[in-house]
Design a protein around this motif. Structure first.
Motif, mmCIF file in Angstrom:
data_model
loop_
_atom_site.group_PDB
_atom_site.id
_atom_site.type_symbol
_atom_site.label_atom_id
_atom_site.label_comp_id
_atom_site.label_asym_id
_atom_site.label_seq_id
_atom_site.Cartn_x
_atom_site.Cartn_y
_atom_site.Cartn_z
ATOM 1 N N GLY A 1 0.798 -1.216 0.000
ATOM 2 C CA GLY A 1 0.000 0.000 0.000
ATOM 3 C C GLY A 1 0.831 1.267 0.000
ATOM 4 N N LYS A 2 2.050 1.216 0.542
ATOM 5 C CA LYS A 2 2.908 2.403 0.557
ATOM 6 C C LYS A 2 3.499 2.721 -0.808
ATOM 7 C CE LYS A 2 7.103 -0.008 1.889
ATOM 8 N NZ LYS A 2 8.164 -0.181 2.836
ATOM 9 N N ASP A 3 3.374 1.789 -1.764
ATOM 10 C CA ASP A 3 3.945 1.978 -3.098
ATOM 11 C C ASP A 3 2.932 2.407 -4.151
ATOM 12 O OD1 ASP A 3 6.469 1.225 -2.182
ATOM 13 O OD2 ASP A 3 6.082 -0.894 -2.553
ATOM 14 N N ILE A 4 1.695 2.678 -3.717
ATOM 15 C CA ILE A 4 0.664 3.053 -4.680
ATOM 16 C C ILE A 4 -0.055 4.329 -4.255
ATOM 17 C CG2 ILE A 4 0.305 0.669 -5.413
ATOM 18 C CD1 ILE A 4 -2.289 0.652 -3.849
ATOM 19 N N GLN A 5 -0.640 4.966 -5.251
ATOM 20 C CA GLN A 5 -1.489 6.137 -5.020
ATOM 21 C C GLN A 5 -2.757 5.898 -5.819
ATOM 22 O OE1 GLN A 5 0.029 9.754 -6.725
ATOM 23 N NE2 GLN A 5 -1.454 11.024 -5.661
#
Length: 58
Positions: free
Chosen positions: A44-48
């Motif tokens: 989740g920290k790698d997507i927007q």
């Protein structure tokens, strides 16, 4: 969604994909790349998340 950083040589920052399934801390994502569709499990920290809206005018 789009990637916020390079994951590897194929999954580069800014690449747009479709979330297929959500897990507690990861997402199963499909990247519809012409001639080379990719699937990956992404943190989740790698997507927007992005939303595109289009105006219809006559």
């Amino acid at each position: 969604m789009k990637l916020t950083r390079n994951i590897n040589d194929e999954l580069k920052e800014g690449l747009v994909g479709i979330v297929m399934q959500c897990h507690q801390d990861k997402f199963d994502v499909h990247f519809p790349i012409p001639g080379n569709d990719l699937n990956a499990q992404v943190s989740g920290k790698d997507i927007q998340f992005v939303i595109e809206t289009k105006s219809v005018t006559n």
